[in-house]
Design an enzyme around this catalytic site. Structure first.
Site, short mmCIF file in Angstrom:
data_model
loop_
_atom_site.label_atom_id
_atom_site.label_comp_id
_atom_site.label_asym_id
_atom_site.label_seq_id
_atom_site.Cartn_x
_atom_site.Cartn_y
_atom_site.Cartn_z
CG HIS A 172 -28.78 -45.27 39.80
ND1 HIS A 172 -28.42 -45.21 41.14
CD2 HIS A 172 -29.16 -46.55 39.58
CE1 HIS A 172 -28.60 -46.40 41.70
NE2 HIS A 172 -29.05 -47.24 40.78
CG HIS A 184 -36.98 -50.60 41.68
ND1 HIS A 184 -36.07 -49.81 42.34
CD2 HIS A 184 -36.28 -51.67 41.19
CE1 HIS A 184 -34.88 -50.38 42.28
NE2 HIS A 184 -34.98 -51.50 41.59
CG ASP A 255 -31.61 -49.19 37.23
OD1 ASP A 255 -31.45 -50.39 37.48
OD2 ASP A 255 -31.77 -48.32 38.11
#
Length: 478
Positions: A172, A184, A255
Site C-alpha cells: 500500500h 480501516h 484502497d
C-alpha cells in the site's frame, strides 16, 4: 441538477463497485454497460470456483473488458479460499524461504486460479516492509522487515501474477508497514523523515514500478510527505513521488474509500472520491458495503467536481489495463502440492519435538483483521486421530487442560501469541507441569516460553501452513 451523460460515463469509468451475494444483481451488470470500470469481489460473493466463474461471466455480459478485482494474496488474506483457508502460504512464509523463483511460481499459480475464475485484477501483492512487529493490519501479509528482501520478492510476485494475464496491484503506497493502527478504523500516522521512507519503505515500490500494472494507495498520514491528510489525497505523493520520481506509468488504485482513513478524513465517500482523483488516482475502490444508490452518488459528485480532462486521463489508463488483460497467455501447469511444498520450506523448529507425540492440541482463539476476515485456520483439518480443543486463553485453566491431557503432552497453537499476557501465562503454566510445544502461526516475535520443549513457527495461518505444521509435528493425516 442533472448530470451530463458524457461526464457521468467518465465518472463511472473510474469506479470499482461491489455488491452482496453469490449472483450479480441487475444494476451491477447494467452499470458496466454504462461505463462502470468494474467490480471488486469479496468473500460474500464466493462459494466455489465454478460459481465464481459463472458470476464473472454474467458480469462480462455488461461489458467484456470489465475489470473484475479481488484481494487474493494467498496466505492469511484470501477470498477464493475464505471458507477453507488458502492452499498457498502467504508472503511472510515466502520471504522466510527467500527463493524468488518459488515466489514467482506461487503467484503464477494464484494468477492461474484467478484466470479460471474470470478475474483479471488482483489487489495484490502486499509489498509493505513490516517494520512494526505489532502492526495490526500487515504482519504476515509482508515478505519481511528487510527492504531489499521485500523488494526482490515484490518484483517476483508481480511477474508471477502477470505471467498468467492477471494485472497485479502492489500495495500500500508509500508503505503501511510501520503503522500500529488499522486504516480501516482510523487514519494511521507514520512519523518518519523522507530519508527514512526512502531507505525503509520505498525500495519495494521502486522495484515494481517498471513492471506492475497497478499500485494501490494507503490511507495513511505521513507528515513529511502527505501533510495532514492521507497519501490517497496527496498529489505530491501520487503525482510527485510515485509518478515523477519512481517513474510509475500504470494505474493508481485507491484502497477502499469506505475505510475510515479515507471517508472520515474527507467527510464522505463521494468527497473522498473527488479528493483521490484530484490528487492523481485513476481507479477508485469504493469498498464492500456498496449499492446502486452509493455508486450513483459517487459518480454524480465526481462528474460535478472533477475536470473532464482528469477523468479522461484516468479512464484511459483503466481502459488500457483492462485491454492488457485480454491478451492471450499460454496455459500454465501447476503442481497440485505447490502451496504445501512451499509452506513446508517456511516452517522453523526450535527445540526438540521428540516428547510431543500423540498430544492434546490446544488452539487459542484469536481475532482477525478486517482485511483477513474470519477464515478458518489451525491444525484441525490435518490431524489424524489427535484430539483438539479450542480455548480462550483469558478464561482457560492450565490445571483443567493438564487434567484433560492426562499422560499426553500438549501442543498449543496460536496467532500472535506473545501479544496477550493471558496467552503467555497459560503456556508458561502448562510448560512448567508437562511437555509442551508451541506452534506460532502469526508474525513471529522474540518471545519464547522458558520451559517449552519446542517452538514451531509457520509464518502464516493458511491451510497450507497448517498442514505443514501438522506434518512437522508428525500429526498429519496421510
Amino acid at each position: 441538477m442533472a448530470i451530463d451523460p458524457a461526464l457521468r460515463r467518465l465518472a463511472l469509468g473510474t469506479l470499482l463497485a461491489a455488491f452482496k451475494g453469490e449472483t450479480a444483481p441487475g444494476w451491477a451488470v447494467r452499470l458496466l454497460g454504462e461505463g462502470l470500470a468494474g467490480h471488486t469481489l469479496f468473500g460474500t460473493n464466493v462459494v466455489e470456483p465454478a460459481q465464481v466463474a459463472a458470476l464473472t461471466a454474467r458480469l462480462r455480459e455488461g461489458r467484456p473488458d470489465a475489470l473484475l478485482a479481488i484481494d487474493e494474496e494467498g496466505g492469511d488474506v484470501t477470498r477464493l479460499g475464505h471458507r477453507t483457508g488458502s492452499p498457498y502460504p502467504g508472503n511472510a512464509a515466502l520471504g522466510t524461504v527467500d527463493d524468488v523463483d518459488l515466489t514467482r511460481t506461487v503467484y503464477a499459480a494464484i494468477g492461474a486460479d484467478l484466470v479460471a475464475a474470470g478475474i483479471n485484477l488482483d489487489l495484490a501483492p502486499t509489498v509493505d516492509v513490516n517494520s512494526a512487529d505489532d502492526n495490526p493490519i500487515i504482519g504476515t501479509r509482508s515478505f519481511g522487515a528487510d527492504p531489499l528482501l521485500v523488494a526482490r520478492h515484490a518484483r517476483a510476485a508481480v511477474e508471477g501474477l502477470q505471467s498468467a494475464g492477471v494485472a497485479a496491484c502492489a500495495k500500500h503506497f508509500p508503505g503501511h508497514g510501520a503503522t500500529v493502527d488499522d486504516s480501516h478504523l482510523a487514519l494511521p500516522t507514520v512519523d518518519a523523515s523522507f530519508a527514512l521512507l526512502r531507505e525503509r519503505d520505498l525500495p519495494p515500490f521502486a522495484a515494481i514500478a517498471p513492471a506492475a500494472q497497478a499500485v494501490m494507495t494507503a490511507h495513511i498520514r505521513v507528515p513529511a510527505l502527505t501533510g495532514n491528510g492521507p497519501a490517497t489525497f496527496s498529489s505530491s505523493t501520487l503525482r510527485g513521488l510515485l509518478r515523477s520520481e519512481l517513474g510509475f506509468a500504470g494505474v493508481i488504485v485507491t484502497d477502499a474509500l469506505e475505510m475510515a482513513g479515507a471517508a472520515k478524513a474527507a467527510g464522505s465517500i463521494p468527497l473522498a472520491a473527488v479528493r483521490a482523483l484530484t490528487a492523481g488516482a485513476d481507479l477508485l475502490c469504493i469498498g464492500a458495503e456498496v449499492d446502486l444508490e452509493l455508486v450513483e452518488a459517487v459518480a454524480a459528485e465526481v462528474a460535478r467536481s472533477v475536470p473532464a480532462e482528469r477523468l479522461e486521463e484516468a479512464v484511459a489508463r483503466n481502459t488500457a489495463m483492462a485491454s492488457w488483460t485480454t491478451s492471450p497467455r499460454p496455459a500454465m501447469s501447476v503442481a497440485d502440492d505447490l502451496g504445501y511444498a512451499a509452506a513446508r520450506r517456511a516452517v522453523r523448529v526450535e527445540g526438540s519435538l521428540s516428547e510431543l507425540g500423540s498430544p492434546l492440541v490446544v488452539q487459542l482463539t484469536s481475532g482477525y483483521s478486517i482485511a483477513e476476515g474470519k477464515v478458518p485456520w489451525g491444525l484441525a483439518p490435518h490431524l489424524a486421530g489427535v484430539e483438539q480443543v479450542e480455548v480462550v486463553a483469558s478464561s482457560a485453566s492450565a490445571d483443567q487442560l493438564a487434567a484433560q491431557a492426562g499422560s499426553r503432552p500438549i501442543v498449543v497453537v496460536g496467532r500472535h501469541t506473545h501479544r496477550q499476557e493471558s496467552s503467555r501465562e497459560l503456556i508458561e503454566q502448562l510448560a512448567a507441569a508437562m511437555p509442551v510445544g508451541v506452534v506460532e502461526m502469526g508474525w513471529p516475535s522474540t518471545w519464547r516460553p522458558s520451559r517449552a520443549r519446542a517452538f514451531v513457527t509457520t509464518h502464516g495461518a493458511s491451510l497450507a501452513n497448517g498442514r505443514a505444521a501438522a506434518e512437522a509435528l508428525g500429526l498429519a493425516t496421510l
